[in-house]
Design a protein around this motif. Structure first.
Motif, PDB file in Angstrom:
ATOM      1  N   SER A   3     103.672  20.718  27.686  1.00 52.24           N
ATOM      2  CA  SER A   3     102.852  21.322  26.636  1.00 52.24           C
ATOM      3  C   SER A   3     102.104  20.241  25.866  1.00 52.24           C
ATOM      4  N   ASN A   4     101.252  20.670  24.991  1.00 56.29           N
ATOM      5  CA  ASN A   4     100.474  19.762  24.149  1.00 56.29           C
ATOM      6  C   ASN A   4     101.424  18.933  23.283  1.00 56.29           C
ATOM      7  N   PRO A   5     101.382  17.589  23.370  1.00 58.49           N
ATOM      8  CA  PRO A   5     102.305  16.775  22.584  1.00 58.49           C
ATOM      9  C   PRO A   5     101.966  16.711  21.098  1.00 58.49           C
ATOM     10  N   VAL A   6     100.747  17.065  20.735  1.00 54.06           N
ATOM     11  CA  VAL A   6     100.377  17.076  19.324  1.00 54.06           C
ATOM     12  C   VAL A   6     100.664  18.465  18.778  1.00 54.06           C
ATOM     13  N   VAL A   7     101.586  18.554  17.823  1.00 51.90           N
ATOM     14  CA  VAL A   7     101.957  19.863  17.301  1.00 51.90           C
ATOM     15  C   VAL A   7     101.463  20.103  15.880  1.00 51.90           C
ATOM     16  N   TRP A   8     101.075  19.055  15.174  1.00 51.51           N
ATOM     17  CA  TRP A   8     100.664  19.231  13.777  1.00 51.51           C
ATOM     18  C   TRP A   8      99.829  18.049  13.327  1.00 51.51           C
ATOM     19  N   PHE A   9      98.877  18.292  12.442  1.00 49.55           N
ATOM     20  CA  PHE A   9      98.148  17.206  11.795  1.00 49.55           C
ATOM     21  C   PHE A   9      97.845  17.596  10.364  1.00 49.55           C
ATOM     22  N   GLU A  10      97.709  16.594   9.512  1.00 50.16           N
ATOM     23  CA  GLU A  10      97.331  16.803   8.122  1.00 50.16           C
ATOM     24  C   GLU A  10      96.189  15.856   7.800  1.00 50.16           C
ATOM     25  N   ILE A  11      95.155  16.374   7.155  1.00 53.67           N
ATOM     26  CA  ILE A  11      94.030  15.580   6.693  1.00 53.67           C
ATOM     27  C   ILE A  11      94.114  15.569   5.176  1.00 53.67           C
ATOM     28  N   TYR A  12      94.361  14.412   4.605  1.00 53.62           N
ATOM     29  CA  TYR A  12      94.524  14.308   3.160  1.00 53.62           C
ATOM     30  C   TYR A  12      93.169  14.219   2.481  1.00 53.62           C
ATOM     31  N   VAL A  13      93.034  14.931   1.364  1.00 48.42           N
ATOM     32  CA  VAL A  13      91.776  15.031   0.641  1.00 48.42           C
ATOM     33  C   VAL A  13      92.009  14.791  -0.843  1.00 48.42           C
ATOM     34  N   GLN A  14      90.927  14.476  -1.550  1.00 49.62           N
ATOM     35  CA  GLN A  14      90.984  14.295  -2.996  1.00 49.62           C
ATOM     36  C   GLN A  14      90.362  15.478  -3.727  1.00 49.62           C
ATOM     37  N   ASP A  15      89.337  16.075  -3.143  1.00 43.74           N
ATOM     38  CA  ASP A  15      88.650  17.226  -3.743  1.00 43.74           C
ATOM     39  C   ASP A  15      88.762  18.388  -2.753  1.00 43.74           C
ATOM     40  N   MET A  16      89.726  19.277  -2.969  1.00 46.44           N
ATOM     41  CA  MET A  16      90.015  20.330  -2.001  1.00 46.44           C
ATOM     42  C   MET A  16      88.852  21.289  -1.818  1.00 46.44           C
ATOM     43  N   ALA A  36     103.032  25.715  -0.976  1.00 49.18           N
ATOM     44  CA  ALA A  36     103.728  24.422  -0.890  1.00 49.18           C
ATOM     45  C   ALA A  36     105.130  24.671  -0.337  1.00 49.18           C
ATOM     46  N   PRO A  37     105.668  23.712   0.442  1.00 47.71           N
ATOM     47  CA  PRO A  37     107.006  23.894   1.025  1.00 47.71           C
ATOM     48  C   PRO A  37     108.093  24.143  -0.020  1.00 47.71           C
ATOM     49  N   THR A  38     107.977  23.473  -1.182  1.00 46.84           N
ATOM     50  CA  THR A  38     108.916  23.703  -2.278  1.00 46.84           C
ATOM     51  C   THR A  38     108.139  23.687  -3.583  1.00 46.84           C
ATOM     52  N   GLU A  39     108.716  24.267  -4.619  1.00 46.26           N
ATOM     53  CA  GLU A  39     108.045  24.277  -5.924  1.00 46.26           C
ATOM     54  C   GLU A  39     107.917  22.881  -6.502  1.00 46.26           C
ATOM     55  N   GLU A  40     108.835  21.984  -6.142  1.00 41.98           N
ATOM     56  CA  GLU A  40     108.802  20.625  -6.666  1.00 41.98           C
ATOM     57  C   GLU A  40     107.654  19.795  -6.090  1.00 41.98           C
ATOM     58  N   MET A  41     107.146  20.211  -4.936  1.00 41.23           N
ATOM     59  CA  MET A  41     106.070  19.457  -4.291  1.00 41.23           C
ATOM     60  C   MET A  41     104.745  19.878  -4.896  1.00 41.23           C
ATOM     61  N   ASN A  42     104.101  18.973  -5.577  1.00 41.07           N
ATOM     62  CA  ASN A  42     102.820  19.224  -6.215  1.00 41.07           C
ATOM     63  C   ASN A  42     101.722  18.988  -5.182  1.00 41.07           C
ATOM     64  N   MET A  43     101.427  20.045  -4.400  1.00 41.86           N
ATOM     65  CA  MET A  43     100.420  19.904  -3.366  1.00 41.86           C
ATOM     66  C   MET A  43      99.674  21.210  -3.138  1.00 41.86           C
ATOM     67  N   GLU A  44      98.447  21.074  -2.629  1.00 40.64           N
ATOM     68  CA  GLU A  44      97.630  22.215  -2.259  1.00 40.64           C
ATOM     69  C   GLU A  44      97.346  22.087  -0.769  1.00 40.64           C
ATOM     70  N   MET A  45      97.497  23.190  -0.024  1.00 38.94           N
ATOM     71  CA  MET A  45      97.331  23.134   1.419  1.00 38.94           C
ATOM     72  C   MET A  45      96.490  24.315   1.918  1.00 38.94           C
ATOM     73  N   TRP A  46      95.579  24.019   2.857  1.00 36.23           N
ATOM     74  CA  TRP A  46      94.759  25.034   3.510  1.00 36.23           C
ATOM     75  C   TRP A  46      94.826  24.783   5.011  1.00 36.23           C
ATOM     76  N   ARG A  47      95.272  25.802   5.773  1.00 33.49           N
ATOM     77  CA  ARG A  47      95.520  25.678   7.209  1.00 33.49           C
ATOM     78  C   ARG A  47      94.297  26.069   8.031  1.00 33.49           C
ATOM     79  N   PHE A  48      94.046  25.267   9.097  1.00 32.70           N
ATOM     80  CA  PHE A  48      93.030  25.619  10.075  1.00 32.70           C
ATOM     81  C   PHE A  48      93.524  26.825  10.868  1.00 32.70           C
ATOM     82  N   PRO A  49      92.612  27.704  11.332  1.00 38.71           N
ATOM     83  CA  PRO A  49      93.058  28.869  12.096  1.00 38.71           C
ATOM     84  C   PRO A  49      93.750  28.430  13.382  1.00 38.71           C
ATOM     85  N   ALA A  50      94.884  29.055  13.689  1.00 40.79           N
ATOM     86  CA  ALA A  50      95.633  28.726  14.900  1.00 40.79           C
ATOM     87  C   ALA A  50      96.677  29.780  15.151  1.00 40.79           C
ATOM     88  N   ASP A  51      97.019  29.938  16.396  1.00 47.15           N
ATOM     89  CA  ASP A  51      98.123  30.802  16.796  1.00 47.15           C
ATOM     90  C   ASP A  51      99.333  29.897  16.946  1.00 47.15           C
TER      91      ASP A  51
END
Length: 132
Positions: A3-16, A36-51
């Motif tokens: 299978s595809n060996p790349v399973v995940w990527f994250e592109i870090y941004v400053q201005d979402m 965010a994975p937990t409430e303690e993690m101060n992060m904003e995340m937007w996922r690319f479309p994928a199955d």
């Protein structure tokens, strides 16, 4: 591994908002807000479309834009390539939406074509097309 060996990527941004608008316009997709994975993690995340299930058996990987305090964006050694019909089209869209073209469409022989660009956050990204 078959299978595809790349399973995940994250592109870090400053201005979402700026980064989200850039990727949605360049790739002609809609990103999905993720919690965010937990409430303690101060992060904003937007996922690319994928199955999520198809990622294990087909070409491509899941990933997202991430804004997290203390994590810089910019060119730093990881390069994500986005699949497309004609990489020149997405490269042009990158330039039209606040990014810049680093390398115009270039043949990579039997493997197709690539183009490189900077996004609005200073990250280098690639576009890959097979036949055009």
């Amino acid at each position: 591994m078959t299978s595809n060996p790349v399973v995940w990527f994250e592109i870090y941004v400053q201005d979402m908002e700026r980064a989200k608008a850039f990727y949605e316009a360049v790739l002609a997709v809609k990103l999905e807000k993720m919690p965010a994975p937990t409430e303690e993690m101060n992060m904003e995340m937007w996922r690319f479309p994928a199955d999520a299930y198809a990622a294990q058996t087909t070409y491509g990987a899941c990933g997202m834009l991430v804004k997290m305090e203390g994590v810089p964006s910019g060119c730093g050694g990881t390069l994500v390539y986005f699949a497309c019909e004609d990489c020149a089209v997405e490269a042009a869209r990158a330039a039209e939406n606040g990014g810049s073209i680093i390398k115009e469409k270039l043949s990579i022989g039997e493997h197709g074509f690539i183009a490189l660009a900077y996004d609005t956050e200073g990250n280098m990204i690639g576009f890959h097309s097979c036949n055009v």
